[in-house]
Design a protein around this motif. Structure first.
Motif, PDB file in Angstrom:
ATOM      1  N   THR A  95    -107.450  56.526  21.646  1.00  0.00           N
ATOM      2  CA  THR A  95    -108.957  56.424  21.266  1.00  0.00           C
ATOM      3  C   THR A  95    -109.583  57.611  21.354  1.00  0.00           C
ATOM      4  O   THR A  95    -110.341  58.184  20.223  1.00  0.00           O
ATOM      5  N   GLY A  98    -107.923  60.269  18.693  1.00  0.00           N
ATOM      6  CA  GLY A  98    -108.271  59.625  17.460  1.00  0.00           C
ATOM      7  C   GLY A  98    -109.785  59.733  16.833  1.00  0.00           C
ATOM      8  O   GLY A  98    -109.892  60.227  15.760  1.00  0.00           O
ATOM      9  N   PHE A  99    -110.469  59.630  17.998  1.00  0.00           N
ATOM     10  CA  PHE A  99    -111.889  59.897  17.898  1.00  0.00           C
ATOM     11  C   PHE A  99    -112.158  61.502  17.034  1.00  0.00           C
ATOM     12  O   PHE A  99    -112.854  61.558  16.539  1.00  0.00           O
ATOM     13  N   GLY A 129    -106.394  59.848  12.354  1.00  0.00           N
ATOM     14  CA  GLY A 129    -107.396  59.678  13.367  1.00  0.00           C
ATOM     15  C   GLY A 129    -107.975  58.345  13.650  1.00  0.00           C
ATOM     16  O   GLY A 129    -108.135  57.856  14.789  1.00  0.00           O
ATOM     17  N   ALA A 130    -108.274  57.810  12.356  1.00  0.00           N
ATOM     18  CA  ALA A 130    -109.078  56.482  12.265  1.00  0.00           C
ATOM     19  C   ALA A 130    -107.989  55.416  12.599  1.00  0.00           C
ATOM     20  O   ALA A 130    -108.469  54.397  13.443  1.00  0.00           O
ATOM     21  N   LEU A 133    -107.704  55.689  16.606  1.00  0.00           N
ATOM     22  CA  LEU A 133    -108.921  54.849  17.441  1.00  0.00           C
ATOM     23  C   LEU A 133    -108.808  53.672  17.017  1.00  0.00           C
ATOM     24  O   LEU A 133    -109.049  52.898  18.137  1.00  0.00           O
ATOM     25  N   CYS A 134    -108.323  52.794  15.937  1.00  0.00           N
ATOM     26  CA  CYS A 134    -108.436  51.439  15.962  1.00  0.00           C
ATOM     27  C   CYS A 134    -107.295  50.908  16.876  1.00  0.00           C
ATOM     28  O   CYS A 134    -107.307  49.945  17.525  1.00  0.00           O
ATOM     29  N   GLY A 137    -108.389  51.342  20.423  1.00  0.00           N
ATOM     30  CA  GLY A 137    -109.815  50.481  20.571  1.00  0.00           C
ATOM     31  C   GLY A 137    -109.487  49.034  20.733  1.00  0.00           C
ATOM     32  O   GLY A 137    -109.939  48.375  21.664  1.00  0.00           O
ATOM     33  N   LEU A 168    -117.964  51.992  17.649  1.00  0.00           N
ATOM     34  CA  LEU A 168    -116.952  52.931  17.420  1.00  0.00           C
ATOM     35  C   LEU A 168    -115.615  52.169  16.557  1.00  0.00           C
ATOM     36  O   LEU A 168    -115.055  52.749  15.725  1.00  0.00           O
ATOM     37  N   ALA A 172    -114.457  53.148  12.603  1.00  0.00           N
ATOM     38  CA  ALA A 172    -113.189  53.637  12.123  1.00  0.00           C
ATOM     39  C   ALA A 172    -112.539  52.331  11.181  1.00  0.00           C
ATOM     40  O   ALA A 172    -111.625  52.647  10.349  1.00  0.00           O
TER      41      ALA A 172
END
Length: 276
Positions: A95, A98-99, A129-130, A133-134, A137, A168, A172
């Protein structure tokens, strides 16, 4: 490999996109300052630091402090070694990185390549990155959250503390859907939801855990300094309970536990952590 903001520049000028990014940056700064003033976290941090200095048993050299600073950056910041649960640690790293990758590449694409479809590897990093993040997360949301994994609450239960992670993930998720969908109403809808989620994320710092990213490294560094200089955050020393000198200082130890107290075991560390 496609720059998702090129098509957007056809009806939203690069200047407006850049102004939006700057506005989000200013909202984070303003929200963090308000958070510090509201919670008085900076005041507590500095007062606690001065109190620890008074109780210090030795003075650390500049080299020792620099070493502790590098250790803090390497452990608590870059690798999140404070997480005992390996799944929680991996989720956090996915996360976090990725963020950082998503936000950095968004700024690069909007400021350096707003109308250039060929932006090299930057669009790949934006999508990666997205996706990271997914992955991190949603892993946290469905399987690791303490109120879900340990207390049995449903995954869809929302409280104000979830504002950060929900906005967040929404940012993403809708960014990926907007980029990967074809032209049409659905693509426009995903873009509107993407902007709404990102605006919510960056404008609600006062009510989310966003600001903790700035205080976490400082608190970790101060904890290492307190341990090294002997102040130990005003906690008692780690005594040998069978030592006669300790018995003389604390007479209740031999009275209640005997002169040679048994090893009390691992305590809460007896079981591997499965949640927070």
């Amino acid at each position: 490999m496609t720059n998702p903001f090129v098509e957007l520049s056809g009806f939203i000028t690069p200047a407006i996109m850049q102004a939006y990014v700057v506005l989000m940056f200013l909202l984070v700064i303003g929200g963090t300052i308000l958070d510090v003033m509201h919670k008085k976290s900076a005041q507590y941090f500095f007062e606690n630091s001065k109190k620890a200095q008074k109780n210090a048993k030795r003075t650390l050299s500049g080299g020792e402090k620099n070493g502790l600073l590098l250790k803090t950056v390497a452990n608590e910041v870059l690798t999140s070694s404070e997480f005992a649960n390996p799944q929680r640690r991996m989720s956090h790293l996915l996360t976090m990185y990725g963020f950082i990758m998503f936000v950095a590449t968004t700024a690069i694409l909007i400021f350096a390549y707003p109308t250039d479809a060929d932006a090299g590897i930057v669009p790949v990093l934006w999508h990666l990155g997205a996706l990271m993040l997914c992955l991190g997360g949603y892993w946290f949301w469905f399987f690791i959250r303490v109120d879900v994994s340990a207390e049995g609450n449903p995954w869809y239960r929302l409280v104000r503390a979830d504002l950060f992670i929900v906005s967040l993930l929404a940012m993403a998720t809708f960014a990926l859907l907007w980029s990967l969908s074809g032209a049409g109403v659905l693509k426009d809808l995903f873009f509107v939801l993407f902007i709404a989620a990102s605006t919510t994320l960056f404008s609600t710092v006062l009510w989310s855990k966003f600001a903790h990213m700035f205080f976490k490294p400082a608190a970790a560094f101060q904890k290492k300094v307190a341990h090294a200089d002997g102040s130990s955050e005003n906690l008692p020393a780690d005594y040998d309970l069978s030592d006669p000198a300790v018995h003389a200082k604390f007479p209740d130890i031999p009275e209640y536990m005997g002169k040679n107290p048994p090893n009390m075991g691992l305590g809460i560390k007896r079981e591997s952590p499965h949640h927070y």
